[in-house]
Design an enzyme around this catalytic site. Structure first.
Site, PDB file in Angstrom:
ATOM      1  N   ARG A  96      55.353  29.270  32.645  1.00 21.12           N
ATOM      2  CA  ARG A  96      55.371  27.870  33.265  1.00 21.12           C
ATOM      3  C   ARG A  96      56.732  27.606  33.862  1.00 21.12           C
ATOM      4  NH1 ARG A  96      57.131  22.460  30.806  1.00 21.12           N
ATOM      5  NH2 ARG A  96      56.707  21.168  32.382  1.00 21.12           N
ATOM      6  N   HIS A 141      59.497  18.610  38.571  1.00 22.26           N
ATOM      7  CA  HIS A 141      60.337  18.704  37.554  1.00 22.26           C
ATOM      8  C   HIS A 141      61.886  18.289  37.728  1.00 22.26           C
ATOM      9  CE1 HIS A 141      60.796  20.937  33.228  1.00 22.26           C
ATOM     10  NE2 HIS A 141      61.928  20.153  33.294  1.00 22.26           N
ATOM     11  N   GLU A 186      57.574  15.372  32.307  1.00 10.90           N
ATOM     12  CA  GLU A 186      58.130  14.292  31.317  1.00 10.90           C
ATOM     13  C   GLU A 186      58.313  13.064  31.976  1.00 10.90           C
ATOM     14  OE1 GLU A 186      61.575  16.115  29.678  1.00 10.90           O
ATOM     15  OE2 GLU A 186      60.381  17.208  28.224  1.00 10.90           O
ATOM     16  N   ASN A 328      55.311  18.217  25.720  1.00 10.83           N
ATOM     17  CA  ASN A 328      56.614  18.627  25.334  1.00 10.83           C
ATOM     18  C   ASN A 328      57.061  18.118  24.095  1.00 10.83           C
ATOM     19  OD1 ASN A 328      56.392  19.940  27.610  1.00 10.83           O
ATOM     20  ND2 ASN A 328      58.088  19.108  28.761  1.00 10.83           N
ATOM     21  N   TYR A 330      59.637  18.162  20.910  1.00  7.58           N
ATOM     22  CA  TYR A 330      60.800  18.945  20.137  1.00  7.58           C
ATOM     23  C   TYR A 330      61.273  18.450  18.669  1.00  7.58           C
ATOM     24  CZ  TYR A 330      62.031  21.074  24.537  1.00  7.58           C
ATOM     25  OH  TYR A 330      62.133  21.743  25.811  1.00  7.58           O
ATOM     26  N   GLU A 397      56.329  22.699  26.431  1.00 10.17           N
ATOM     27  CA  GLU A 397      57.644  22.974  25.925  1.00 10.17           C
ATOM     28  C   GLU A 397      57.724  22.940  24.389  1.00 10.17           C
ATOM     29  OE1 GLU A 397      60.876  20.989  28.053  1.00 10.17           O
ATOM     30  OE2 GLU A 397      59.860  21.219  30.110  1.00 10.17           O
TER      31      GLU A 397
END
Ligand SMILES: *[C@@H]1O[C@H](CO)[C@@H](O)[C@H](O)[C@H]1NC(C)=O
Length: 505
Positions: A96, A141, A186, A328, A330, A397
């Site tokens: 990606r 992005h 995002e 995404n 985390y 991500e």
């Protein structure tokens, strides 16, 4: 007693074997992710136009922690063959990456297309496809052409048209080989960090206003680019188009009603204002948060809500406009109700009336926002799956930061990836449609406001070296083993640390 011990032993063995046998399906896409401004460099190569990160780092260099910029970064503009070689070393199924809008359209608008920009991405994509690596392409992005920012960027009502025009150029040039499209990466970081605060370019700091304006135009732009693809390109090219939203997990700190309400409003402000218009059955902004912003705006003396509304036509247009939901993910934060005095000026998180905390026992990375939170992938995806009627998901991500001084022995990162991938297996066991996982990141890169002080790479990059030499960290060998065997072996210790390209790639 003996019998109990024996029983315990047998259950233990059973648990161990079932754990061992949990496999990732062969068709599950394992990859890594990067972004144009963070790796490419070549900031003024050929006829590339200036973008908002070029402008900000050149005119306000002090906003970056180590006063660095992405002018050269990992120099993927010149090292793209080495990048693809690393993908082959890891045995990736997919990669990606994002396109730089101002490299393709130097003025931002589509009247002029850069031949050099198109050639660069053609080469990059051809090199991947040649070795059977599936390109997954993000259109945006964070590196908006500066000329469009000068006109207000995402706040200009024409923004959705500009984005659609750009998307059409991209589909036309690369859609013969690219079958996975992500419009935006995002939205929260674009709109909240860039427009509402000063934590990303363009540093607008339009607190309590910028994020909401941007959110509405962003989802409209997404829908325009989605339908352009769906109607005019997908029939002949046969690909998919979705969006990637940052979805960390936000459970309430306690079971109290106040904390539960705070957590729900917080989730609506974090990802709901971007996900709800596209993925919910009703469409539009999340109900509770929009009522709350309207009420607070009135109390604060505004003649109308700081959060714009969708017309019925816009709401219908955006609702359902995605083939998949890119996540995404985390980390997690615990949410509790704030005291009335905690927010003085109008702001997005003031509107939620919520604050977050993180337990001391969650292991810490080099990034202050990133800890290892237990089961957070399973919790976040289960929540989204229930709320939005089981869409197709990709994790676009997920990763862990260390410092450059930490070197190549990144055992913390290995612990993180193993925990995350166990959580991914839990998601698959729960019957949620998750089709792939992109580790952030293939290599160290320009980590936005943190410059080069935080390193997310499976490969270390030497930014002092003009050749930008890339060296695999220990985690690269572990990730490679997981991709190859489709199993997480918690005992695996890579002995020989020379990377080779295995058969088939
Ligand atoms: C951003 O706006 C807030 C609220 O108006 C203000 O307190 C703060 O100083 C501003 N920050 C910067 C960096 O300008």
């Amino acid at each position: 007693m003996k019998l109990l011990l024996l029983l315990g032993f047998l259950i233990g063995c059973y648990a161990a074997t079932t754990r061992q046998e949990r496999r990732f399906p062969d068709e599950f896409l394992f990859g890594t992710a990067t972004a144009s401004y963070q790796i490419e460099g070549g900031w003024n190569a050929d006829d590339k136009g200036e973008n908002i990160w070029d402008r900000m780092t050149h005119t306000k260099p002090d906003v970056i922690k180590d006063v660095s910029n992405g002018d050269i970064a990992a120099d993927s503009y010149n090292n793209y063959k080495r990048d693809v070689e690393m993908m082959r070393e890891l045995g990736l199924d997919a990669y990606r990456f994002s396109l730089s809008w101002s490299r393709i359209l130097p003025n931002g608008l589509s009247n002029k297309v850069s031949e050099a920009g198109v050639a660069f991405y053609n080469n990059y994509i051809d090199e991947m496809v040649k070795y059977g690596i599936t390109p997954m392409v993000t259109l945006y992005h964070w590196d908006l052409p500066q000329k469009l920012q000068d006109l207000g960027g995402f706040a200009n009502p024409l923004f959705p048209d500009w984005f659609e025009d750009y998307a059409r150029v991209v589909y036309e040039h690369f859609g013969d080989r690219v079958k996975h499209w992500i419009t935006f990466n995002e939205p929260r970081e674009i709109c909240y960090e860039g427009y509402d605060t000063t934590t990303k370019a363009p540093l607008l700091n339009a607190t309590g206003i910028g994020a909401y304006l941007c959110a509405k135009n962003l989802v409209l732009a997404h829908a325009k680019a989605y339908y352009a693809y769906k109607n005019d390109f997908a029939p002949s090219q046969g690909g998919q188009c979705g969006i990637t939203i940052s979805v960390n997990w936000f459970p309430p700190l306690t079971d109290s009603e106040e904390d539960q309400i705070a957590a729900e409003l917080y989730r609506q402000a974090e990802w709901g204002i971007y996900a709800e218009p596209i993925f919910s059955a009703e469409g539009g902004f999340p109900k509770e948060l929009s009522e709350r912003v309207a009420q607070m705006s009135m109390e604060q003396g505004y003649p109308r809500s700081r959060m714009p509304e969708f017309t019925d036509e816009e709401r219908e247009f955006v609702r359902g406009a995605a083939d998949f939901f890119g996540v995404n993910h985390y980390t997690a934060f615990l949410v509790s109700a704030a005291k009335d005095t905690e927010f003085i000026v109008p702001s997005v998180y003031g509107d939620t009336g919520a604050v977050t905390s993180v337990p001391d026992e969650w292991p810490k990375s080099a990034s202050k926002w990133l800890t290892l939170a237990p089961d957070s992938i399973l919790n976040a995806l289960t929540f989204l799956n229930n709320k939005y009627n089981s869409p197709v998901f990709y994790i676009t991500e997920n990763g862990w930061s260390i410092r450059y001084e930490d070197g190549l022995e990144d055992d913390d990162r290995i612990r993180y990836y193993r925990a995350a991938l166990e959580s991914v297996l839990d998601v698959l066991d729960a019957g949620i449609t998750l089709k792939g996982y992109m580790a952030w990141s293939l290599m160290d890169n320009f980590e936005w406001m943190e410059g080069y002080t935080e390193r997310f790479g499976l490969y270390e990059v030497d930014f002092e070296d003009p050749a930008r030499t890339r060296t695999p960290r220990k985690s690269a060998f572990v990730y490679k083993q997981i991709i190859k065997t489709r199993v997480i072996d918690h005992e695996y210790e890579p002995e020989r640390r020379t990377m080779t390209i295995d058969d088939g790639k």
